[in-house]
Each structure stands twice: as C-alpha cells, then as structure tokens.
Design an enzyme around this catalytic site. Structure first.
Site, PDB file in Angstrom:
ATOM      1  N   GLU A 193      52.541  24.957  29.329  1.00 51.70           N
ATOM      2  CA  GLU A 193      51.682  24.657  30.483  1.00 51.70           C
ATOM      3  C   GLU A 193      50.833  25.878  30.830  1.00 51.70           C
ATOM      4  O   GLU A 193      51.327  26.975  31.003  1.00 51.70           O
ATOM      5  CB  GLU A 193      52.543  24.220  31.679  1.00 51.70           C
ATOM      6  N   THR A 202      48.018  15.042  38.400  1.00 50.15           N
ATOM      7  CA  THR A 202      48.897  13.957  38.841  1.00 50.15           C
ATOM      8  C   THR A 202      49.498  14.260  40.207  1.00 50.15           C
ATOM      9  O   THR A 202      49.620  13.378  41.046  1.00 50.15           O
ATOM     10  CB  THR A 202      50.003  13.736  37.791  1.00 50.15           C
ATOM     11  N   ARG A 447      35.185   1.177  41.792  1.00 46.80           N
ATOM     12  CA  ARG A 447      34.919   2.571  42.159  1.00 46.80           C
ATOM     13  C   ARG A 447      33.520   3.002  41.758  1.00 46.80           C
ATOM     14  O   ARG A 447      32.826   3.701  42.500  1.00 46.80           O
ATOM     15  CB  ARG A 447      35.956   3.479  41.480  1.00 46.80           C
TER      16      ARG A 447
END
Ligand code: ADP
Length: 631
Positions: A193, A202, A447
C-alpha cells in the site's frame, strides 16, 4: 535544548539520537504486522538568522480539514511545548494523521512535515492551524519560512525481498476483500500500500452498498430483484458494460453482504436510495462512510495470521517471468527497493485515476463528455488515486477499456470537492436549486445527467435543499458522520425557519425558491398519479406512511455543492474470474484485477451504490482466482 532555539546559534546538524521509529504501522486502521519499520533520523535544517522567539503562551486557531478543527498550541519562548487538537476527522482517515503530524511537529520543532497521502486536507489543516498559532505567538513570516524548511531527514533503508502466496497491490476495498479471501483460502498474503493506511477511496465513500436478497421481504416490499438490479446497472451504463461482468456483479452482491456480516460487519436495517442509485436497494453500514469495511478487515487481520501489510510502499512495475506475472517491484518509504514475489497470483487493486489530472484530460478528450476535467474540477478521491495500476498493467500488455467513461457527482464541497458536508440523507427528500432559485434537473436521475445539468447552471453551483423531516431535532448526523448543527455553525450548511429567510441566506430570489418548492410539493402530493408529471421527470418523492409530504416543515436547510470527479469507470479489462485480459483478448497468466482499477463493468455511468458492491464482489473473486493460480 530544542530546534528553534538552536537555530540561533547557526548550528547545522542536530542528531536526535536517531532511530526514531516512525511507527506508520501504529496508525489506527493499520495492521499490526508490518514488514517495514521505517527508521529515520532527524537533523536540523541549516538556516541562518532565526532571530525570532515566541511570546510564551497558548494560542488557538480554527481551520478546516475534512471537517472543522481547533488547533491549540502552547509555546515557551524557545519551543513548541504542546499541541492539542479538537476535531471530528474521519476515523482511520484524518484522525490518525492528526496525531502523526502533531507528534512530528513537536519532535522536529519545525513545520516541514510531509502531507500524508490520502489525508491531504487533514494534513494541510494541521500545518495551517499550527502556523496560525505561531503567528499569534509573534513569529514573523521569515520565522515561519524557516520552520517550514525544517524536515525530517530520512535515511535510505536496505532493499527488501518479500515472498507470499498471493501479493495484493492496494489496500482499499477491493484489495482488502481479495487479501482476506485469499487468507481464508489458506494463503499467505502481502498487501502493498502506497499510503500509510488502508482504506483508499473506499473509506471515504458514503457507505451505500447495492445488493438484492432475491425473494426476501425487503426485495418484495420494494418491488426489487436481482434482475431489476441487473437491468438498471446495464441500462444505467447505456448498455456499454460487459453483460457477463454486470451479471457477476449483481448475482454475487448479496453473498458479498453475507460474507461481510460473517466477518462481523454490521448494517442498518432496510434499504435506501443513494444518489444516482435509481432504486431503494442500498444497504447502509452502521459505521459512518466506508469505515465499517476497514474496521471489519482490521479485526480480521488482528485475529488471523498470514497477511502482511506493507505500508508507505508504492508499486511501480509488475515482474513478468516467461510470460507469467510473478510479483511486483516497489519503492519503499525511504526510497529503497521492495520486491514482493508471489507463489500464486498477483492482484492489482489500486483504484482509479480521479486524482490524475493528466489522465483525466487525456481520456475526456475521447468522449468529450465533460466541458472540462482540468485542475479546476475537484475530486472526491484521495490524493494517491492516480491510475498507477492501469499504467503498470498497460506496460505489460493489458487492455485498458472505456477509459473515457469518467463519473462526476453533483455533490462536491465547493472548497475541497469532497463529499463531506453533503446534507442529503436520501434522494427522495431533497431537491437541487441553482443560484437563480430554480430546480433544473430530475434529482432522482442518473449521476451523469444531474452533473451535466449542473455544469450548465450559473457558476456551476447549486444548493441541496430540504426540510426538517431529515433533521427533526436539528442535531442529527448526515451520511458522513457530521452533525447538521455543526455544519450550520461553521457555515457549511444554511438553516432558516422559513423559505424566505433561507432564500436570503442562499442569496437567491425569494419568489423563485418558493415557486420551485411549491411546484415540487404538488408533485409530491401525487401530481404524478393525477396524470401530471414532474417538470424534470422525477419519480422518487418523499413518502412517509404513504403520504408524500414534500418540503414544507421548517426549519429548512440548504448546502452549496459543485461537480466533482468521483469514479473512473474505465480501466483494466477483466473476465468474470477477474483475470486480466491483454490487447489480443488473451488472459495474462498470474495477474488479476478488482475494483475501480478495472473497466467495462459500469459502462458509461455507474449506478450509485454499485462501487462498494464491485469492491466486495470482484475483490473476493480476484482473491480466490489468485489463490488458485498455479504456475
Ligand atoms: P477500490 O475501491 O478499487 O478498492 P480504493 O481507492 O479504495 O480502490 O483503494 C485503492 C488503494 O490503492 C488506495 O489505498 C491507494 O493508496 C492504493 N494505491 C494506489 N496506487 C498504488 C501503488 N502504486 N502502489 C500501492 N498502492 C497503491
């Protein structure tokens, strides 16, 4: 004797005894098992002069990170002795960064701290708050600049070679779902990461997760089904999504929810309609935003063995041996090379490219969908979401599909583009009002249609307007864990007892706002049923106990919003097994992809609430496929 004082003597290097271990791994939301403890030594910047001393005392400043925060700094004449921060920064996102930055400023007695990737707003607010306090303590601009030049000096660590059964790149929703799934299949896992914590975009999401439990009471009550979810997802993306992937998404959505529950994640009862979700089928986690997912994944990490989290490490390049992807080459925090090799498969889960302006502009040129996606348009995304996974995959021949399909939301904070400060709870109970006081679009629609309509409004700005039905007590939380009372107090939301007063606060023509609301209320009262339709085709209205009751109970609320880049629907082509497909249509062995880094599921427009479903469904599939891959 501390840093700032020493500068007066013009001393160049001050070793703080070293080896201060910057415990990136101790951040909330990070795993206990880190492979890299980053060793840093601090040294003083060689600055001349430094004639200023502080006026001893305690000073406060109010600044805005993700939310408003108050920074209080105590100084003696020669050093910063204490920093206290009152804040509501998101757990697992901004919250750990507050402490990290505070500790570093105290340690180096300087302001040259690095902005933490993924928590830029919080980082900058902390630096701004302390700077403001130091100015109040009498520090000149020159003195501030000197402190800004003081940084930690990081010593490069040795290169590192790591091996596990499965290597996952990216610790967002899809990456963590893949990592946990692979571990449940008995595999050891390394998660690489780039930032110092798990969560990615998220964790910033509103938390809505679409899933239909076919045949259940809830589904029947809402006239919903997996088939309806399929049709709305496919049609909502203008039939551009891959039907096989759409099917895979909707058919595995509910088992994804059950899997999360089996890991301990809690959801509120019932379902709701998220903006652009088109139907009430979104499940809302008990924890705010996306934090519930990462609490769940973290507690799995805490109670299991075999998943090693490698933070602050950026994946640069996939390793290919004899046509098979076998690992990834990365850069560690100190600039060292970290090589992670997989006995089985590698999963790419690095998210989209919402924060890569160059890629946004390049791919928007293909579709020309948006008037502009340059740096003037903000993004909801964390700063590390820069398309790295797509570029890495493209470099080994992967096919990138539908890259021009970029989703914006009409719901960005005017200052930051983030979704925080959004006062809506559900589509049915609020309207959009432009700066002329008028509605301009079906607020229950797609959207892209809503955002394109917003681009055409004066100053590309609108207000979300609703009444007290959403906030009966006046202190309830929005979907982002912020209290409406706090948002009003800080000026991020407006509140008035009457529509006239609200219009004045919004600076829009009173008569237009009132006419817009009255018109809207007529449709709520069943205008649709009497053969009239809403001027903008809206069909989703407030319905409390069978009564559509509109916007009529003061106090009334409004909050300003602008277009913001949210999700990139294009990306790496995959099949239903999350295998990566090359430009000739063949599977590239050893590499899998899941989440926003993939393309072709959502077509031209992603349904609200489908992104989290995507991370869970395809994250799990990628974790399984990578576990089963044998060279
Ligand atoms: P998804 O929703 O698809 O899971 P997220 O945005 O939640 O995507 O998570 C993507 C994660 O990948 C983020 O935590 C981000 O920091 C990380 N990431 C992005 N690029 C890299 C990279 N080059 N190396 C390692 N991690 C990366």
């Amino acid at each position: 004797m501390k840093r700032y004082f020493m500068k007066k003597s013009g001393k160049a290097i001050m070793a703080f005894g070293l080896m201060a271990v910057l415990a990136v791994s101790s951040l909330a939301g990070c795993a206990k098992k880190d492979a890299t403890d980053t060793t840093v030594a601090t040294s003083e910047a060689a600055t001349e002069s430094g004639t200023t001393t502080f006026k001893a005392g305690t000073y406060s400043a109010t600044v805005t990170g993700m939310h408003e925060m108050t920074v209080t700094v105590t100084v003696s004449e020669t050093e910063i002795t204490d920093i206290q921060v009152e804040h509501q920064e998101t757990p697992g996102v901004g919250e750990p960064v507050v402490d990290l930055i505070k500790d570093e400023i105290l340690e180096i007695q300087g302001l040259g701290v690095d902005v933490v990737s993924g928590a830029t707003l919080t980082s900058n607010a902390m630096i701004e708050g302390v700077t403001d306090c130091l100015k109040q303590a009498g520090l000149s601009e020159e003195g501030i600049n000197e402190l800004l030049a003081i940084k930690k000096v990081v010593e490069k660590e040795e290169d590192l070679d790591l091996t596990a059964d499965v290597v996952v790149i990216g610790a967002g929703g899809a990456g963590m779902a893949a990592a946990v799934t692979a571990n449940q299949a008995g595999k050891t896992v390394i998660v690489i990461e780039k930032s110092s914590k798990m969560g990615g975009n998220t964790i910033l999401a509103g938390g809505a997760l679409n899933a239909v439990d076919d045949g259940s009471e809830t589904a029947i009550a809402n006239k919903d089904s997996v088939e309806n979810h399929y049709n709305q997802t496919f049609d909502g993306g203008d039939k551009a999504g891959d039907p096989v992937l759409v099917r895979t998404l909707v058919e595995n959505a509910w088992s994804g929810v059950e899997w999360l529950k089996s890991l301990g994640m809690e959801f509120k009862d019932g379902v709701f309609t998220v903006t652009g979700g088109m139907w009430p089928r979104a499940h809302k986690p008990v924890e705010p935003e996306g934090t519930g997912f990462f609490k769940t994944y973290q507690s799995y990490l805490d109670s299991s063995t075999g998943i090693t989290m490698v933070y602050d490490t950026k994946a640069d390049e996939l390793i290919v041996e004899d046509g098979v992807v076998t690992g990834v080459k990365c850069t560690g925090k100190t600039g060292n090379t970290v090589t992670a090799k997989a006995n089985n498969g590698v999963v790419i889960a690095t998210g989209g490219f919402g924060q890569n302006v160059e890629m946004r502009v390049k791919y928007n040129e293909i579709t020309k969908k948006w008037p502009t996606l340059d740096e003037t348009i903000p993004s909801t995304n964390t700063s590390g979401i820069t398309g790295d996974g797509m570029l890495m995959a493209e470099a080994i021949g992967a096919n990138l599909v539908q890259m021009g399909n970029i989703q914006l939301l009409p719901l960005g904070d005017p200052e930051t583009g983030s979704l925080s400060g959004n006062i809506e709870h559900a589509v049915e109970s609020r309207i959009f009002i432009n700066l002329e006081g008028n509605r301009f679009v079906n607020e229950g629609g797609r959207r892209d249609e809503m955002t394109l309509a917003l681009f055409a409004q004066p100053e590309t700005t609108m207000y979300i307007v609703m009444d007290s039905d959403t906030y009966p007590e006046g202190n309830e939380l929005n979907n982002f864990g912020e209290s409406i009372a706090d948002l009003v107090a800080s000026g991020r939301a407006l509140k008035a007892d009457t529509l006239e007063e609200l219009a004045k606060l919004m600076n829009v023509p009173v008569e237009n706002l009132i006419a817009s609301v009255e018109d809207y209320n007529r449709y709520c009262k069943g205008g649709d049923l009497e053969g009239q339709t809403d001027a903008f085709g809206r069909t989703l209205f407030t319905d409390t106990d069978g009564v559509n009751n509109g916007i009529n109970d003061g106090p009334f609320y409004a909050a300003s919003r602008v277009p913001t880049v949210h999700h990139t629907m294009g990306g790496i082509q995959i099949n239903e097994n999350a295998e990566v497909i090359d430009t000739n249509g063949n599977v590239i062995p050893g590499v899998f992809a899941a989440g926003e880094v993939t393309g072709g599921i959502h077509g031209t427009n992603r349904l609200g609430g489908n992104a989290l479903t995507d991370t869970v469904v395809f994250g799990r599939i990628a974790g399984t496929s990578a576990s089963n891959f044998v060279r």
